[in-house]
Each structure stands twice: as structure tokens, then as C-alpha cells.
Design a protein around this motif. Sequence first.
Motif, PDB file in Angstrom:
ATOM      1  N   ARG A 110      32.132 -34.760 -32.630  1.00 52.17           N
ATOM      2  CA  ARG A 110      30.822 -34.286 -32.188  1.00 52.17           C
ATOM      3  C   ARG A 110      31.029 -33.583 -30.848  1.00 52.17           C
ATOM      4  N   PHE A 111      30.207 -32.598 -30.559  1.00 46.87           N
ATOM      5  CA  PHE A 111      30.309 -31.893 -29.288  1.00 46.87           C
ATOM      6  C   PHE A 111      29.032 -32.082 -28.482  1.00 46.87           C
ATOM      7  N   THR A 112      29.211 -32.377 -27.208  1.00 50.61           N
ATOM      8  CA  THR A 112      28.080 -32.418 -26.291  1.00 50.61           C
ATOM      9  C   THR A 112      27.915 -31.019 -25.689  1.00 50.61           C
ATOM     10  N   ARG A 113      26.810 -30.832 -24.985  1.00 49.07           N
ATOM     11  CA  ARG A 113      26.602 -29.536 -24.338  1.00 49.07           C
ATOM     12  C   ARG A 113      27.671 -29.311 -23.273  1.00 49.07           C
ATOM     13  N   SER A 114      28.148 -28.067 -23.196  1.00 52.77           N
ATOM     14  CA  SER A 114      29.113 -27.719 -22.154  1.00 52.77           C
ATOM     15  C   SER A 114      28.364 -27.518 -20.839  1.00 52.77           C
ATOM     16  N   MET A 115      29.102 -27.321 -19.770  1.00 53.23           N
ATOM     17  CA  MET A 115      28.497 -27.167 -18.445  1.00 53.23           C
ATOM     18  C   MET A 115      27.488 -26.020 -18.419  1.00 53.23           C
ATOM     19  N   ASP A 116      27.855 -24.871 -19.010  1.00 59.75           N
ATOM     20  CA  ASP A 116      26.943 -23.724 -18.962  1.00 59.75           C
ATOM     21  C   ASP A 116      25.792 -23.848 -19.958  1.00 59.75           C
ATOM     22  N   GLU A 117      25.875 -24.787 -20.897  1.00 63.57           N
ATOM     23  CA  GLU A 117      24.775 -25.015 -21.834  1.00 63.57           C
ATOM     24  C   GLU A 117      23.827 -26.119 -21.370  1.00 63.57           C
ATOM     25  N   MET A 118      24.268 -26.919 -20.403  1.00 64.95           N
ATOM     26  CA  MET A 118      23.499 -28.080 -19.978  1.00 64.95           C
ATOM     27  C   MET A 118      22.155 -27.705 -19.365  1.00 64.95           C
ATOM     28  N   GLU A 119      22.104 -26.621 -18.628  1.00 65.82           N
ATOM     29  CA  GLU A 119      20.860 -26.237 -17.964  1.00 65.82           C
ATOM     30  C   GLU A 119      19.724 -26.051 -18.965  1.00 65.82           C
ATOM     31  N   GLY A 120      20.027 -25.401 -20.094  1.00 67.02           N
ATOM     32  CA  GLY A 120      19.001 -25.201 -21.110  1.00 67.02           C
ATOM     33  C   GLY A 120      18.525 -26.515 -21.711  1.00 67.02           C
ATOM     34  N   GLY A 121      19.440 -27.459 -21.912  1.00 70.07           N
ATOM     35  CA  GLY A 121      19.080 -28.761 -22.456  1.00 70.07           C
ATOM     36  C   GLY A 121      18.206 -29.554 -21.502  1.00 70.07           C
ATOM     37  N   VAL A 122      18.536 -29.506 -20.210  1.00 68.38           N
ATOM     38  CA  VAL A 122      17.748 -30.219 -19.197  1.00 68.38           C
ATOM     39  C   VAL A 122      16.347 -29.623 -19.103  1.00 68.38           C
ATOM     40  N   GLN A 123      16.260 -28.306 -19.133  1.00 62.84           N
ATOM     41  CA  GLN A 123      14.949 -27.648 -19.070  1.00 62.84           C
ATOM     42  C   GLN A 123      14.075 -28.034 -20.258  1.00 62.84           C
ATOM     43  N   TYR A 134       3.263 -32.719 -25.127  1.00 63.48           N
ATOM     44  CA  TYR A 134       3.858 -33.343 -26.306  1.00 63.48           C
ATOM     45  C   TYR A 134       3.422 -34.801 -26.437  1.00 63.48           C
ATOM     46  N   ARG A 135       3.259 -35.233 -27.676  1.00 61.14           N
ATOM     47  CA  ARG A 135       2.942 -36.640 -27.946  1.00 61.14           C
ATOM     48  C   ARG A 135       4.152 -37.518 -27.633  1.00 61.14           C
ATOM     49  N   GLY A 136       3.887 -38.719 -27.237  1.00 57.74           N
ATOM     50  CA  GLY A 136       4.959 -39.654 -26.885  1.00 57.74           C
ATOM     51  C   GLY A 136       5.969 -39.903 -27.975  1.00 57.74           C
ATOM     52  N   PRO A 137       5.527 -40.290 -29.197  1.00 59.85           N
ATOM     53  CA  PRO A 137       6.514 -40.624 -30.243  1.00 59.85           C
ATOM     54  C   PRO A 137       7.364 -39.435 -30.695  1.00 59.85           C
ATOM     55  N   GLY A 138       6.845 -38.215 -30.532  1.00 63.48           N
ATOM     56  CA  GLY A 138       7.563 -37.063 -31.068  1.00 63.48           C
ATOM     57  C   GLY A 138       8.466 -36.361 -30.094  1.00 63.48           C
ATOM     58  N   LYS A 139       8.360 -36.694 -28.821  1.00 65.99           N
ATOM     59  CA  LYS A 139       9.148 -35.943 -27.834  1.00 65.99           C
ATOM     60  C   LYS A 139      10.506 -36.601 -27.581  1.00 65.99           C
ATOM     61  N   ALA A 140      11.464 -35.769 -27.195  1.00 67.92           N
ATOM     62  CA  ALA A 140      12.799 -36.273 -26.861  1.00 67.92           C
ATOM     63  C   ALA A 140      12.718 -37.062 -25.570  1.00 67.92           C
ATOM     64  N   LYS A 141      13.383 -38.189 -25.530  1.00 66.20           N
ATOM     65  CA  LYS A 141      13.298 -39.074 -24.373  1.00 66.20           C
ATOM     66  C   LYS A 141      14.415 -38.765 -23.377  1.00 66.20           C
ATOM     67  N   MET A 142      14.092 -38.875 -22.113  1.00 71.16           N
ATOM     68  CA  MET A 142      15.072 -38.694 -21.050  1.00 71.16           C
ATOM     69  C   MET A 142      16.068 -39.864 -21.082  1.00 71.16           C
ATOM     70  N   GLY A 143      17.296 -39.573 -20.721  1.00 68.66           N
ATOM     71  CA  GLY A 143      18.300 -40.622 -20.599  1.00 68.66           C
ATOM     72  C   GLY A 143      18.998 -40.998 -21.887  1.00 68.66           C
ATOM     73  N   ASN A 144      18.838 -40.187 -22.937  1.00 63.50           N
ATOM     74  CA  ASN A 144      19.459 -40.510 -24.226  1.00 63.50           C
ATOM     75  C   ASN A 144      20.631 -39.593 -24.595  1.00 63.50           C
ATOM     76  N   MET A 145      21.002 -38.700 -23.686  1.00 61.14           N
ATOM     77  CA  MET A 145      22.115 -37.800 -24.001  1.00 61.14           C
ATOM     78  C   MET A 145      23.413 -38.588 -24.159  1.00 61.14           C
ATOM     79  N   VAL A 146      24.239 -38.145 -25.071  1.00 61.02           N
ATOM     80  CA  VAL A 146      25.545 -38.770 -25.303  1.00 61.02           C
ATOM     81  C   VAL A 146      26.569 -38.145 -24.360  1.00 61.02           C
ATOM     82  N   GLY A 147      27.276 -38.988 -23.642  1.00 66.49           N
ATOM     83  CA  GLY A 147      28.336 -38.492 -22.763  1.00 66.49           C
ATOM     84  C   GLY A 147      29.609 -38.233 -23.544  1.00 66.49           C
ATOM     85  N   ALA A 148      30.346 -37.215 -23.133  1.00 68.74           N
ATOM     86  CA  ALA A 148      31.601 -36.871 -23.817  1.00 68.74           C
ATOM     87  C   ALA A 148      32.683 -37.887 -23.484  1.00 68.74           C
TER      88      ALA A 148
END
Length: 199
Positions: A110-123, A134-148
Amino acid sequence: MNSSLYARGATILAMLALSGCQTMQPTVDSASGVSYGDAKAVETVTNEFGSTDLQMIAERMTGSLLQSPVLDGRPALSLAPVRNKTSEYIDTKSIMNTIQTQLVKSNKVRFTRSMDEMEGGVQELQRQNQSGLYRGPGKAKMGNMVGAQYTLEGEIGSIVKQTRGIKDVYYKMTLKLYDVSAGTIEWQDEKEIRKTTRR
């Protein structure tokens, strides 16, 4: 009578074969001179780094890494920029994209976001969590990114030798897989390419 039928059948088959061959030929626009060719064909226009070199490097590196037991368990990887130590411009990101594509298709990593792709993911995460749209159940939650667990890093260098009638270019691509936590190299390989032009 039978021989006549056989002759007609052979003629029809020959015509079909010829028409099939014609459809396989690249289309050429007579006005512009542009034609389509085989993207996998060996490119020998110059001895500078080209598409064939990219494909050979990607094939070698991907095949070697997929044989390594380090990929057992489908670990998460990230991509680091490849350092270009040659004297020419080389699209090193394209090399890594090709390697990444083949590794993803293998379903062994599996691949995580690279350094130059991370900004878009954070935004996107901030937009979903801070905009109030966005509704609570449907939105992506902070702090769930997978570390490489591993990061894939590399460099490409070259040696150029030139005399009056000969130009010799030697390329070497080295790729390393680092354990992010331990800082150790868990896999490494390299691909060498030599191209010579005689005038």
C-alpha cells in the motif's frame, strides 16, 4: 468443383489476413506527419535517457522488490524524490510513478501520500472537518491516516565519455527501501545502462 471452392476460400482468408494486418499498422496523418507507434518499442533516437531506459529500470526494480520478503503482510510505503546526479534533465518522478503503478497492481503493498501529495490530503480533511458542510458519520476523521512503514528512495547518476567519433553514456539507478522507524535499509537494488553512439 471442390478445388474451386478451396481456391475461393483461400483467397477470402488471405484478404481477411491482409485487412487484419492493415488495421494493426500505425495511423499516419499525411498533413502533419504524426503517427502512433508502439510505446514499448526500443527507442534509439539519441543516447540520452529515454522511454526504454525508464521501462527497463522500472521492470528491474519492481521485479526485484516483489521477490523480497520485506513485502510480506502488505506494508505501507511512501515515495521520496529521486536525486538526479546526471548532467541532463531526467523526469525522475515519472520513473517512480511507473514503479509505484506496478507495485500497486501487484496488490502486495500500500502507498501513503508522498510529501508533495500530503498538502492536498490535509486540505481535504480540514475542509470536511472544519467547514461545517459535512455530516459527522460520512466525513473522513482526523488522525486516521496510515503512517508509512517503509520509504522508497533512490538516485540516478551517469558517466559520459566522448571522443571525436564516439560518445559513451553510462547510467546507474539505485533504489533503497528504508525502515522508517529503524532507519535501516531493508532492500536495495540497482540497474545499469550503457548507450554508445558512433558518428
